[in-house]
Design an enzyme around this catalytic site. Structure first.
Site, PDB file in Angstrom:
ATOM      1  N   ASN A 106       1.569  -0.875  -0.114  1.00  0.00           N
ATOM      2  CA  ASN A 106       0.030   0.197  -0.084  1.00  0.00           C
ATOM      3  C   ASN A 106       0.803   0.971  -0.097  1.00  0.00           C
ATOM      4  OD1 ASN A 106      -2.269   1.430  -0.240  1.00  0.00           O
ATOM      5  ND2 ASN A 106      -1.990   1.220   2.036  1.00  0.00           N
ATOM      6  N   HIS A 108       1.160   5.647   1.047  1.00  0.00           N
ATOM      7  CA  HIS A 108       0.509   6.105   2.094  1.00  0.00           C
ATOM      8  C   HIS A 108       0.581   7.198   1.888  1.00  0.00           C
ATOM      9  CE1 HIS A 108      -2.237   6.622   5.259  1.00  0.00           C
ATOM     10  NE2 HIS A 108      -1.247   7.618   6.411  1.00  0.00           N
ATOM     11  N   SER A 135       5.024   6.944   2.460  1.00  0.00           N
ATOM     12  CA  SER A 135       5.543   5.582   2.983  1.00  0.00           C
ATOM     13  C   SER A 135       4.953   4.582   1.185  1.00  0.00           C
ATOM     14  CB  SER A 135       5.050   5.302   4.160  1.00  0.00           C
ATOM     15  OG  SER A 135       5.420   6.193   5.149  1.00  0.00           O
ATOM     16  N   ASP A 144      -3.016   0.849   8.015  1.00  0.00           N
ATOM     17  CA  ASP A 144      -1.681   1.985   7.671  1.00  0.00           C
ATOM     18  C   ASP A 144      -0.683   1.223   8.392  1.00  0.00           C
ATOM     19  OD1 ASP A 144      -2.417   2.870   5.481  1.00  0.00           O
ATOM     20  OD2 ASP A 144      -3.600   4.294   6.691  1.00  0.00           O
TER      21      ASP A 144
HETATM   22  C1  GRF Z   1      -2.101   8.730  -3.099  1.00  0.00           C
HETATM   23  O1  GRF Z   1      -1.615   9.853  -2.024  1.00  0.00           O
HETATM   24  C2  GRF Z   1      -1.884   8.143  -2.224  1.00  0.00           C
HETATM   25  O2  GRF Z   1      -0.967   6.901  -1.102  1.00  0.00           O
HETATM   26  C3  GRF Z   1      -4.000   7.972  -0.750  1.00  0.00           C
HETATM   27  O3  GRF Z   1      -4.324   8.214  -2.184  1.00  0.00           O
HETATM   28  C4  GRF Z   1      -3.613   9.026  -3.334  1.00  0.00           C
HETATM   29  C5  GRF Z   1      -4.118   8.367  -4.413  1.00  0.00           C
HETATM   30  O4  GRF Z   1      -4.050   9.327  -5.957  1.00  0.00           O
HETATM   31  N1  GRF Z   1      -4.426   6.839  -0.440  1.00  0.00           N
HETATM   32  P1  GRF Z   1      -4.061   8.731  -6.919  1.00  0.00           P
HETATM   33  O5  GRF Z   1      -5.619   7.552  -7.245  1.00  0.00           O
HETATM   34  O6  GRF Z   1      -2.506   7.629  -7.894  1.00  0.00           O
HETATM   35  O7  GRF Z   1      -3.213   9.970  -7.699  1.00  0.00           O
END
Ligand code: GRF
Length: 195
Positions: A106, A108, A135, A144
């Site tokens: 994942n 984050h 991360s 997470d």
């Molecule tokens: C990223 O920051 C991811 O970690 C978070 O949502 C965002 C996704 O952005 N959970 P995208 O869809 O790749 O533009």
């Protein structure tokens, strides 16, 4: 060649960074399919790059478990080495995580374990910290809480809004994700060692 399935819920800009990296003939990984829990905008990247997509709509199932079983069936069809949650905003049932762990990552937008959960950027701003981060983690049963594969700090600037800060974090997140995929493919990173 490392086979990746990427799951998204949103615009998929991090996914796109991976697709761009994988265009390079020397990059040792390919995205073989893109999945989503809703008709996410980011699925359009799949069309553009000629990569198959699938949607398993959460609302079409009686329970999270039933939805997760179907999602797992779909993911498994692609014989992926690693499954990446990249802006996938739905909690996965334990059976899904157990079936794929530790090859389930994942991304984050915070420096975990700081600011876990769905609003990592907003929470960092609200806390008034001077730096946050990005991360990449192995997904475990918690939210997470899994082992950290890579992370990097991002400064919070005085005039940051949530959107502005998130955009800067995403630049770092993308680079981290590409580097982690490269590390796994080149055996510099062994996800089993982390769990
Ligand atoms: C990223 O920051 C991811 O970690 C978070 O949502 C965002 C996704 O952005 N959970 P995208 O869809 O790749 O533009």
């Amino acid at each position: 060649m490392l086979r990746l399935v990427v799951l998204i819920s949103g615009g998929g800009s991090n996914l796109r960074a991976l697709l761009d990296a994988a265009e390079h003939p020397d990059f040792p990984a390919r995205v073989v399919a893109i999945g989503a829990d809703l008709p996410a905008d980011g699925l359009a990247h799949g069309e553009e790059y000629g990569i198959p997509t699938f949607v398993v709509p959460f609302g079409a199932f009686e329970s999270r478990e039933a939805w997760g079983e179907e999602l797992l069936d779909q993911v498994r069809q692609w014989d992926a080495d690693v499954v990446i949650l990249s802006g996938f905003m739905r909690l996965l049932p334990p059976a899904f995580v157990e079936a794929l762990s530790p090859n389930l990552l994942n991304t984050h937008p915070a420096y975990l374990p700081e600011f876990p959960g769905a609003h990592g950027v907003r929470d960092a701003l609200a806390a008034g910290v001077s730096e946050t981060g990005a991360s990449v983690i192995v997904v475990d049963a918690g939210v997470d809480t899994g082992p950290i594969v890579a992370q990097e700090r991002v400064p919070v600037l005085p005039d940051d809004t949530e959107a502005r800060l998130h955009d800067r974090i995403k630049l770092v997140e993308r680079e981290l994700l590409v580097q982690v995929v490269l590390g796994i493919a080149n055996h510099r990173i062994d996800l089993k060692d982390l769990t």
